[in-house]
Motif scaffolding. Structure first.
Motif, mmCIF file in Angstrom:
data_model
loop_
_atom_site.group_PDB
_atom_site.id
_atom_site.type_symbol
_atom_site.label_atom_id
_atom_site.label_comp_id
_atom_site.label_asym_id
_atom_site.label_seq_id
_atom_site.Cartn_x
_atom_site.Cartn_y
_atom_site.Cartn_z
ATOM 1 N N GLY A 330 0.791 -1.227 0.000
ATOM 2 C CA GLY A 330 0.000 0.000 0.000
ATOM 3 C C GLY A 330 0.818 1.269 0.000
ATOM 4 N N CYS A 331 2.154 1.167 0.064
ATOM 5 C CA CYS A 331 3.008 2.364 0.092
ATOM 6 C C CYS A 331 3.236 2.888 -1.326
ATOM 7 C CB CYS A 331 4.356 2.053 0.743
ATOM 8 S SG CYS A 331 4.261 1.693 2.519
ATOM 9 N N ILE A 332 3.311 4.198 -1.452
ATOM 10 C CA ILE A 332 3.681 4.839 -2.711
ATOM 11 C C ILE A 332 4.792 5.833 -2.415
ATOM 12 C CG2 ILE A 332 2.960 6.261 -4.653
ATOM 13 C CD1 ILE A 332 0.142 5.225 -4.296
ATOM 14 N N VAL A 333 5.963 5.578 -2.996
ATOM 15 C CA VAL A 333 7.103 6.499 -2.879
ATOM 16 C C VAL A 333 7.196 7.229 -4.207
ATOM 17 C CG1 VAL A 333 9.571 6.689 -2.437
ATOM 18 C CG2 VAL A 333 8.222 4.932 -1.265
ATOM 19 N N SER A 334 6.743 8.466 -4.219
ATOM 20 C CA SER A 334 6.581 9.215 -5.464
ATOM 21 C C SER A 334 7.663 10.284 -5.570
ATOM 22 C CB SER A 334 5.191 9.868 -5.497
ATOM 23 O OG SER A 334 5.026 10.643 -6.654
ATOM 24 N N SER A 341 15.281 2.752 6.195
ATOM 25 C CA SER A 341 14.035 3.066 6.891
ATOM 26 C C SER A 341 13.047 1.917 6.773
ATOM 27 C CB SER A 341 13.421 4.351 6.324
ATOM 28 O OG SER A 341 14.276 5.457 6.533
ATOM 29 N N LEU A 342 12.006 1.980 7.597
ATOM 30 C CA LEU A 342 10.960 0.960 7.602
ATOM 31 C C LEU A 342 9.622 1.655 7.465
ATOM 32 C CD1 LEU A 342 10.800 -2.065 10.062
ATOM 33 C CD2 LEU A 342 8.754 -0.864 9.347
ATOM 34 N N LEU A 343 8.907 1.334 6.393
ATOM 35 C CA LEU A 343 7.590 1.908 6.152
ATOM 36 C C LEU A 343 6.522 0.853 6.377
ATOM 37 C CD1 LEU A 343 8.108 3.966 2.856
ATOM 38 C CD2 LEU A 343 8.735 4.571 5.211
ATOM 39 N N PHE A 344 5.566 1.152 7.249
ATOM 40 C CA PHE A 344 4.431 0.268 7.458
ATOM 41 C C PHE A 344 3.427 0.464 6.319
ATOM 42 C CE2 PHE A 344 6.505 0.228 11.445
ATOM 43 C CZ PHE A 344 6.020 -0.829 12.210
ATOM 44 N N SER A 345 2.285 -0.183 6.412
ATOM 45 C CA SER A 345 1.309 -0.185 5.323
ATOM 46 C C SER A 345 0.744 1.207 5.053
ATOM 47 C CB SER A 345 0.151 -1.135 5.667
ATOM 48 O OG SER A 345 0.632 -2.424 5.958
ATOM 49 N N ASP A 346 0.471 1.454 3.767
ATOM 50 C CA ASP A 346 -0.266 2.641 3.341
ATOM 51 C C ASP A 346 0.428 3.939 3.740
ATOM 52 O OD1 ASP A 346 -2.427 3.957 2.092
ATOM 53 O OD2 ASP A 346 -3.448 4.218 4.018
ATOM 54 N N VAL A 347 1.713 4.019 3.461
ATOM 55 C CA VAL A 347 2.456 5.260 3.658
ATOM 56 C C VAL A 347 2.676 5.901 2.294
ATOM 57 C CG1 VAL A 347 4.671 6.259 4.375
ATOM 58 C CG2 VAL A 347 3.591 4.470 5.761
ATOM 59 N N ARG A 348 2.404 7.183 2.182
ATOM 60 C CA ARG A 348 2.563 7.909 0.919
ATOM 61 C C ARG A 348 3.592 9.019 1.116
ATOM 62 N NH1 ARG A 348 -2.291 6.358 -1.770
ATOM 63 N NH2 ARG A 348 -2.784 4.334 -0.813
ATOM 64 N N ILE A 349 4.617 9.032 0.261
ATOM 65 C CA ILE A 349 5.687 10.034 0.355
ATOM 66 C C ILE A 349 5.780 10.762 -0.976
ATOM 67 C CG2 ILE A 349 8.092 10.449 0.955
ATOM 68 C CD1 ILE A 349 8.162 7.743 2.297
ATOM 69 N N ARG A 350 5.743 12.074 -0.918
ATOM 70 C CA ARG A 350 5.688 12.871 -2.151
ATOM 71 C C ARG A 350 7.059 13.389 -2.555
ATOM 72 N NH1 ARG A 350 0.805 16.969 -1.940
ATOM 73 N NH2 ARG A 350 1.366 17.033 -4.158
ATOM 74 N N GLU A 351 7.085 14.105 -3.649
ATOM 75 C CA GLU A 351 8.310 14.440 -4.376
ATOM 76 C C GLU A 351 9.347 15.179 -3.531
ATOM 77 O OE1 GLU A 351 7.349 16.506 -7.978
ATOM 78 O OE2 GLU A 351 5.532 15.319 -8.277
ATOM 79 N N ARG A 352 10.616 14.802 -3.788
ATOM 80 C CA ARG A 352 11.812 15.455 -3.234
ATOM 81 C C ARG A 352 11.930 15.334 -1.723
ATOM 82 N NH1 ARG A 352 9.968 18.877 -7.323
ATOM 83 N NH2 ARG A 352 11.410 19.054 -9.090
ATOM 84 N N SER A 353 11.154 14.502 -1.123
ATOM 85 C CA SER A 353 11.323 14.250 0.305
ATOM 86 C C SER A 353 12.396 13.181 0.510
ATOM 87 C CB SER A 353 10.005 13.808 0.943
ATOM 88 O OG SER A 353 9.112 14.902 1.043
ATOM 89 N N GLN A 365 0.878 10.291 5.647
ATOM 90 C CA GLN A 365 1.104 11.094 4.447
ATOM 91 C C GLN A 365 2.286 12.029 4.713
ATOM 92 O OE1 GLN A 365 -0.834 11.061 1.577
ATOM 93 N NE2 GLN A 365 -2.402 9.623 2.293
ATOM 94 N N ILE A 366 3.295 11.996 3.836
ATOM 95 C CA ILE A 366 4.455 12.886 3.952
ATOM 96 C C ILE A 366 4.502 13.750 2.708
ATOM 97 C CG2 ILE A 366 6.970 13.013 4.124
ATOM 98 C CD1 ILE A 366 6.896 10.359 5.638
ATOM 99 N N GLY A 367 4.485 15.058 2.910
ATOM 100 C CA GLY A 367 4.392 15.990 1.789
ATOM 101 C C GLY A 367 5.692 16.156 1.021
ATOM 102 N N GLU A 368 5.752 17.176 0.191
ATOM 103 C CA GLU A 368 6.915 17.441 -0.663
ATOM 104 C C GLU A 368 8.035 18.120 0.128
ATOM 105 O OE1 GLU A 368 5.781 19.653 -4.081
ATOM 106 O OE2 GLU A 368 4.202 18.257 -4.678
ATOM 107 N N ASN A 369 9.272 17.866 -0.328
ATOM 108 C CA ASN A 369 10.463 18.555 0.189
ATOM 109 C C ASN A 369 10.638 18.401 1.702
ATOM 110 O OD1 ASN A 369 11.383 19.851 -2.342
ATOM 111 N ND2 ASN A 369 9.443 20.957 -2.171
ATOM 112 N N HIS A 380 -1.400 7.775 11.110
ATOM 113 C CA HIS A 380 -2.328 8.831 10.696
ATOM 114 C C HIS A 380 -1.731 10.236 10.759
ATOM 115 C CE1 HIS A 380 -5.471 5.824 10.462
ATOM 116 N NE2 HIS A 380 -5.245 5.475 11.713
ATOM 117 N N CYS A 381 -0.397 10.339 10.788
ATOM 118 C CA CYS A 381 0.209 11.666 10.706
ATOM 119 C C CYS A 381 0.131 12.199 9.275
ATOM 120 C CB CYS A 381 1.678 11.619 11.143
ATOM 121 S SG CYS A 381 1.927 11.641 12.931
ATOM 122 N N ASP A 382 -0.083 13.479 9.137
ATOM 123 C CA ASP A 382 -0.065 14.161 7.833
ATOM 124 C C ASP A 382 1.032 15.223 7.911
ATOM 125 O OD1 ASP A 382 -0.510 15.354 5.427
ATOM 126 O OD2 ASP A 382 -2.668 15.624 5.711
#
Length: 415
Positions: A330-334, A341-353, A365-369, A380-382
């Motif tokens: 369920g993770c997307i590393v975009s 690192s260790l990512l649990f289920s359904d973690v989304r990481i956006r560009e340049r992070s 959810q982890i935003g850009e940069n 559930h952290c955003d």
């Protein structure tokens, strides 16, 4: 009779006639905000599991199919997880894994200690009448076949057998510490001593209790009854039952060693934020001590249905990569970089992070940069765009929880 298999596992009438009681009611206060809304045994661990899955898997894999899980504090997510993932045993065959909330069955008090929690449910032991009862902590990470320990208990005609590991003397103040003779009989037991007794011939190490106890059924019920009537006790196995039994009863220590190699096996108390972080980060090593890919001793769990992990984008500074890391479904590393690192289920990481030595729990959810170093990100952290965590300890301490070892814990309400 005890029948060893090639794998080192054991099949025995002893395990089939043993009941397990898992203590899962503690507050887990040393984990800080990680246990603000959940019981410690319900805390996620290892990418897709929860801590309670390890003792439960040990029971099932050992052939112990009568298991009670005693709960008390903040138990909702733990109860939900056990109901979803552990309801497959066959009740018509006498098999079960059952949650037992604190019910004030015997008096109007909640559980006053570990021994009292079992005493208040002693009717369940009488109802099923097992030959042996194994008491387990629900908040440790390890893989253990309980069959050899129960066999050791029987062969030594023991009243109580305590599972033990060797720990550095400097770390032993948080454990029950034992002294044994040449036949592994316990001759002294100190619960969380200020000055732990070192092992004979090994002054740097102490023999620590794992919080695992094997009892003969009637002996356990008798001791619980005696302890319940005593005034001024802690109603606790480590503080009262074990020390009070050494002089007049047969109490033995069972070393938690590999059946084949005799080397001490993996066992971790993940009771602090630093210990929790380190135990998770250890899993990304090439050959970690805890092998989660072991088909001989699988760790069972409930997990949400999720698609495969995905890594997208491939341009300069926008390349989705993961190096020396574990990534769950369920993770997307975009267009982001994940390292050690260790990512649990359904973690989304956006560009340049960029993530370095981060433990990211489910549904984050982890935003850009963003830049995240040596941190635990709770469920559930955003994380907003351009957030920096783990680079400036003083700045982190204003917003997050920072440990003595410099690990930053980030929870949703802190953002």
């Amino acid at each position: 009779m005890l029948i060893p298999r090639k794998s080192g596992r054991f099949v025995s009438r002893l395990t089939r006639s043993t009941m397990a009681i898992i203590m899962a009611g503690g507050r887990g206060t040393r984990l800080g905000e990680l246990t603000a809304t959940r019981a410690k045994p319900a805390t996620p661990f290892g990418g897709k599991f929860r801590i309670i899955d390890f003792p439960l898997s040990n029971c099932v894999n050992s052939g112990i199919r009568q298991v009670f899980v005693l709960t008390q504090y903040k138990a909702h997510s733990l109860i939900q997880h056990v109901h979803r993932g552990w309801g497959y045993l066959r009740g018509e065959l006498g098999e079960f894994i059952q949650i037992v909330p604190a019910q004030q069955q015997i008096n109007e008090s909640w559980y006053r200690g570990t021994a009292d929690s079992v005493y208040q449910n002693s009717d369940l032991i009488r109802q099923h009448s097992p030959d042996h009862v194994i008491i387990l902590a629900g908040d440790h990470i390890y893989k253990m076949d309980y069959g050899p320990m129960i066999a050791f208990h029987t062969e030594n005609n023991s009243d109580i057998t305590v599972g033990v590991v060797q720990v550095p003397v400097a770390d032993a103040t948080g454990f029950g510490v034992m002294t044994v003779n040449e036949k592994d009989r316990v001759i002294r037991f100190d619960e969380k001593p200020a000055k732990p007794q070192p092992m004979p011939g090994n002054p740097g190490m102490a023999l620590a209790s794992m919080g695992i106890y094997v009892f003969n059924r009637e002996f356990l019920l008798e001791k619980l009854e005696e302890n319940a009537k005593m005034e001024g006790t802690s109603h606790d196995f480590g503080k009262d039952i074990i020390p009070g039994s050494i002089e007049n009863c047969r109490v033995f220590a069972y070393p938690f060693n590999d059946v084949a190699t005799k080397a001490q096996s993996y066992w971790r108390d993940v009771g602090t934020i630093d210990a929790f972080f380190q135990a998770n980060i250890e899993l990304i090593q090439v050959h970690p001590e805890l092998n989660l890919y072991d088909n001989e001793w699988p760790i069972w769990t409930y997990q949400e249905q999720a698609p495969p992990a995905k890594f997208v984008l491939d341009s300069e500074n926008r390349r989705g990569t993961a190096i020396n890391s574990m990534i769950s479904g369920g993770c997307i590393v975009s267009g982001a970089e994940v390292n050690q690192s260790l990512l649990f289920s359904d973690v989304r990481i956006r560009e340049r992070s960029k993530l370095l030595r981060a433990v990211v729990l489910p549904h984050v959810q982890i935003g850009e940069n963003c830049q995240i170093v040596r941190a635990i990100i709770d469920e559930h952290c955003d994380i907003p765009d351009n957030t920096v965590i783990g680079v400036d300890p003083e700045e982190d301490a204003r917003r997050f929880e920072v440990t003595e070892d410099g690990v930053s814990l980030v929870c949703p309400h802190m953002l």
